[in-house]
Design a protein around this motif. Structure first.
Motif, PDB file in Angstrom:
ATOM      1  N   UNK A  81       0.815  -1.216   0.000  1.00 57.78           N
ATOM      2  CA  UNK A  81       0.000   0.000   0.000  1.00 57.78           C
ATOM      3  C   UNK A  81       0.851   1.269   0.000  1.00 57.78           C
ATOM      4  N   UNK A  82       2.094   1.177  -0.434  1.00 53.51           N
ATOM      5  CA  UNK A  82       2.959   2.361  -0.460  1.00 53.51           C
ATOM      6  C   UNK A  82       2.388   3.508  -1.292  1.00 53.51           C
ATOM      7  N   UNK A  83       1.817   3.259  -2.486  1.00 56.61           N
ATOM      8  CA  UNK A  83       1.207   4.376  -3.215  1.00 56.61           C
ATOM      9  C   UNK A  83       0.098   5.060  -2.431  1.00 56.61           C
ATOM     10  N   UNK A  84      -0.725   4.260  -1.780  1.00 54.11           N
ATOM     11  CA  UNK A  84      -1.782   4.848  -0.958  1.00 54.11           C
ATOM     12  C   UNK A  84      -1.225   5.615   0.224  1.00 54.11           C
ATOM     13  N   UNK A  85      -0.171   5.089   0.843  1.00 54.34           N
ATOM     14  CA  UNK A  85       0.462   5.791   1.960  1.00 54.34           C
ATOM     15  C   UNK A  85       1.059   7.120   1.509  1.00 54.34           C
ATOM     16  N   UNK A  86       1.648   7.147   0.309  1.00 50.07           N
ATOM     17  CA  UNK A  86       2.215   8.395  -0.210  1.00 50.07           C
ATOM     18  C   UNK A  86       1.122   9.442  -0.402  1.00 50.07           C
ATOM     19  N   UNK A  87      -0.025   9.013  -0.901  1.00 45.76           N
ATOM     20  CA  UNK A  87      -1.145   9.937  -1.086  1.00 45.76           C
ATOM     21  C   UNK A  87      -1.609  10.506   0.245  1.00 45.76           C
ATOM     22  N   UNK A  88      -1.826   9.627   1.215  1.00 44.20           N
ATOM     23  CA  UNK A  88      -2.267  10.072   2.532  1.00 44.20           C
ATOM     24  C   UNK A  88      -1.219  10.970   3.173  1.00 44.20           C
ATOM     25  N   UNK A  89       0.062  10.640   3.013  1.00 41.23           N
ATOM     26  CA  UNK A  89       1.129  11.430   3.622  1.00 41.23           C
ATOM     27  C   UNK A  89       1.137  12.850   3.083  1.00 41.23           C
ATOM     28  N   UNK A  90       1.026  13.017   1.765  1.00 40.84           N
ATOM     29  CA  UNK A  90       1.049  14.354   1.173  1.00 40.84           C
ATOM     30  C   UNK A  90      -0.143  15.174   1.645  1.00 40.84           C
ATOM     31  N   UNK A  91      -1.338  14.590   1.616  1.00 39.40           N
ATOM     32  CA  UNK A  91      -2.517  15.311   2.079  1.00 39.40           C
ATOM     33  C   UNK A  91      -2.394  15.683   3.556  1.00 39.40           C
ATOM     34  N   UNK A  92      -1.890  14.765   4.364  1.00 40.16           N
ATOM     35  CA  UNK A  92      -1.768  15.010   5.803  1.00 40.16           C
ATOM     36  C   UNK A  92      -0.720  16.077   6.097  1.00 40.16           C
ATOM     37  N   UNK A  93       0.380  16.044   5.355  1.00 41.81           N
ATOM     38  CA  UNK A  93       1.433  17.056   5.550  1.00 41.81           C
ATOM     39  C   UNK A  93       0.901  18.443   5.239  1.00 41.81           C
ATOM     40  N   UNK A  94       0.246  18.583   4.100  1.00 41.86           N
ATOM     41  CA  UNK A  94      -0.274  19.893   3.711  1.00 41.86           C
ATOM     42  C   UNK A  94      -1.322  20.394   4.702  1.00 41.86           C
ATOM     43  N   UNK A  95      -2.166  19.488   5.192  1.00 41.93           N
ATOM     44  CA  UNK A  95      -3.209  19.889   6.138  1.00 41.93           C
ATOM     45  C   UNK A  95      -2.614  20.335   7.464  1.00 41.93           C
ATOM     46  N   UNK A  96      -1.706  19.537   8.027  1.00 37.88           N
ATOM     47  CA  UNK A  96      -1.108  19.880   9.318  1.00 37.88           C
ATOM     48  C   UNK A  96      -0.222  21.112   9.220  1.00 37.88           C
ATOM     49  N   UNK A  97       0.507  21.244   8.119  1.00 38.68           N
ATOM     50  CA  UNK A  97       1.439  22.364   7.954  1.00 38.68           C
ATOM     51  C   UNK A  97       0.697  23.699   7.853  1.00 38.68           C
ATOM     52  N   UNK A  98      -0.482  23.692   7.213  1.00 42.49           N
ATOM     53  CA  UNK A  98      -1.206  24.938   6.957  1.00 42.49           C
ATOM     54  C   UNK A  98      -2.355  25.192   7.932  1.00 42.49           C
ATOM     55  N   UNK A  99      -2.607  24.281   8.873  1.00 42.15           N
ATOM     56  CA  UNK A  99      -3.753  24.433   9.770  1.00 42.15           C
ATOM     57  C   UNK A  99      -3.600  25.673  10.649  1.00 42.15           C
ATOM     58  N   UNK A 100      -4.653  26.456  10.737  1.00 42.65           N
ATOM     59  CA  UNK A 100      -4.591  27.734  11.448  1.00 42.65           C
ATOM     60  C   UNK A 100      -5.555  27.816  12.630  1.00 42.65           C
ATOM     61  N   UNK A 101      -6.774  27.319  12.454  1.00 46.73           N
ATOM     62  CA  UNK A 101      -7.819  27.543  13.442  1.00 46.73           C
ATOM     63  C   UNK A 101      -7.498  26.911  14.790  1.00 46.73           C
ATOM     64  N   UNK A 102      -7.178  25.612  14.803  1.00 44.92           N
ATOM     65  CA  UNK A 102      -6.870  24.934  16.066  1.00 44.92           C
ATOM     66  C   UNK A 102      -5.598  25.492  16.700  1.00 44.92           C
ATOM     67  N   UNK A 103      -4.618  25.821  15.865  1.00 46.40           N
ATOM     68  CA  UNK A 103      -3.366  26.384  16.397  1.00 46.40           C
ATOM     69  C   UNK A 103      -3.608  27.729  17.065  1.00 46.40           C
ATOM     70  N   UNK A 104      -4.587  28.487  16.571  1.00 43.75           N
ATOM     71  CA  UNK A 104      -4.922  29.769  17.192  1.00 43.75           C
ATOM     72  C   UNK A 104      -5.639  29.578  18.521  1.00 43.75           C
ATOM     73  N   UNK A 105      -6.492  28.575  18.594  1.00 41.88           N
ATOM     74  CA  UNK A 105      -7.299  28.361  19.792  1.00 41.88           C
ATOM     75  C   UNK A 105      -6.510  27.749  20.940  1.00 41.88           C
ATOM     76  N   UNK A 106      -5.616  26.804  20.636  1.00 37.51           N
ATOM     77  CA  UNK A 106      -4.998  25.988  21.683  1.00 37.51           C
ATOM     78  C   UNK A 106      -3.577  26.397  22.042  1.00 37.51           C
ATOM     79  N   UNK A 107      -2.966  27.276  21.269  1.00 36.30           N
ATOM     80  CA  UNK A 107      -1.580  27.664  21.533  1.00 36.30           C
ATOM     81  C   UNK A 107      -1.506  29.166  21.796  1.00 36.30           C
TER      82      UNK A 107
END
Length: 260
Positions: A176-202
């Motif tokens: 499932x490496x191709x699937x893992x690569x897809x999930x990894x890219x989406x997850x990286x972009x989401x966590x790297x750019x997330x703003x709302x939770x970072x504003x509330x909790x930090x």
């Protein structure tokens, strides 16, 4: 497609070029090329603006979150795809709620939970929610990929004496490496750019991630735009490079499971 791509490309190029201009050049001739290339403004953004701390925090939060999403998501997808157990349908519906419910719907409950765990204003206050937010998509993508794999592979492994854990790490994980690569890219972009939770909790500067930290580059009455554009360029260009490098894996991870 070329015209559509320019809508996204032109602002990025303009942002990078503006990071080498002075404040007067940005307002006086915003569409002209910079008169000189001075990389010292990048250093000022990194040191004086505290961007180095924000980058380190984002790297730590993103790395831990993505690693957990890939591991737990792959395990859950394997269990839901290849193992028969009670409440299997319930867990699928439960995970679907993570895709349907907006983040704002459970702010109060999530904040209360983090307060009781005494992890508010720490990196864990972001890591745990990011893992929860990313698991639903990861499980469904990886499960759809696993469902297309021949059942005979798993039956042969079982006949050879493979346990569930050994089958997962020896057989499933490499497939499932191709699937893992897809999930990894989406997850990286989401966590790297997330703003709302970072504003509330930090609240502490030492734990702020890049999206929240960039707010410190803007003032109430004045903004140092060259330093702001330099900071934006430093944090944006690596994410674009990651997607460009792994875009083939992303596409194959999404489509390969449907054409097998």
């Amino acid at each position: 497609m070329t015209a559509f791509s320019l809508i996204y490309l032109v602002p990025l190029v303009w942002m990078v070029l503006s990071s080498f201009k002075s404040q007067q050049e940005i307002f006086g001739s915003p569409w002209s090329l910079p008169t000189s290339i001075d990389f010292s403004v990048l250093g000022r953004a990194w040191k004086e603006g505290g961007l180095g701390t924000y980058v380190i925090n984002s790297i730590i939060v993103t790395t831990v979150s993505v690693f957990a999403i890939l591991l737990f998501g792959a395990m859950a997808a394997f269990a839901l795809s290849r193992l028969n157990f009670r409440l299997r349908g319930f867990f699928l519906v439960f995970l679907a709620l993570g895709l349907l419910l907006p983040v704002q719907s459970y702010f109060i409950a999530q904040s209360s939970l983090l307060d009781r765990l005494h992890i508010t204003d720490t990196r864990w206050a972001l890591i745990i929610p990011y893992i929860g937010l990313g698991l639903s998509l990861a499980v469904y993508l990886l499960k759809a990929y696993l469902d297309t794999l021949p059942r005979e592979l798993f039956e042969s492994a079982r006949m050879d004496g493979c346990s569930d854990i050994r089958m997962f790490f020896v057989l499933v994980f490499p497939l499932i490496k191709p699937g893992l690569a897809t999930v990894a890219v989406f997850s990286i972009l989401t966590a790297w750019n997330e703003f709302l939770l970072a504003t509330l909790y930090i609240q502490s500067d030492e734990y702020k991630t890049i999206p929240v930290g960039l707010l410190t580059f803007t003032g109430k009455y004045a903004t140092d735009y060259p330093m702001l554009f330099s900071a934006l360029s430093i944090v944006t260009v690596p994410m674009i490079a990651i997607y460009v490098i792994f875009h083939r894996q992303v596409i194959s991870g999404i489509t390969e499971g449907t054409i097998r």
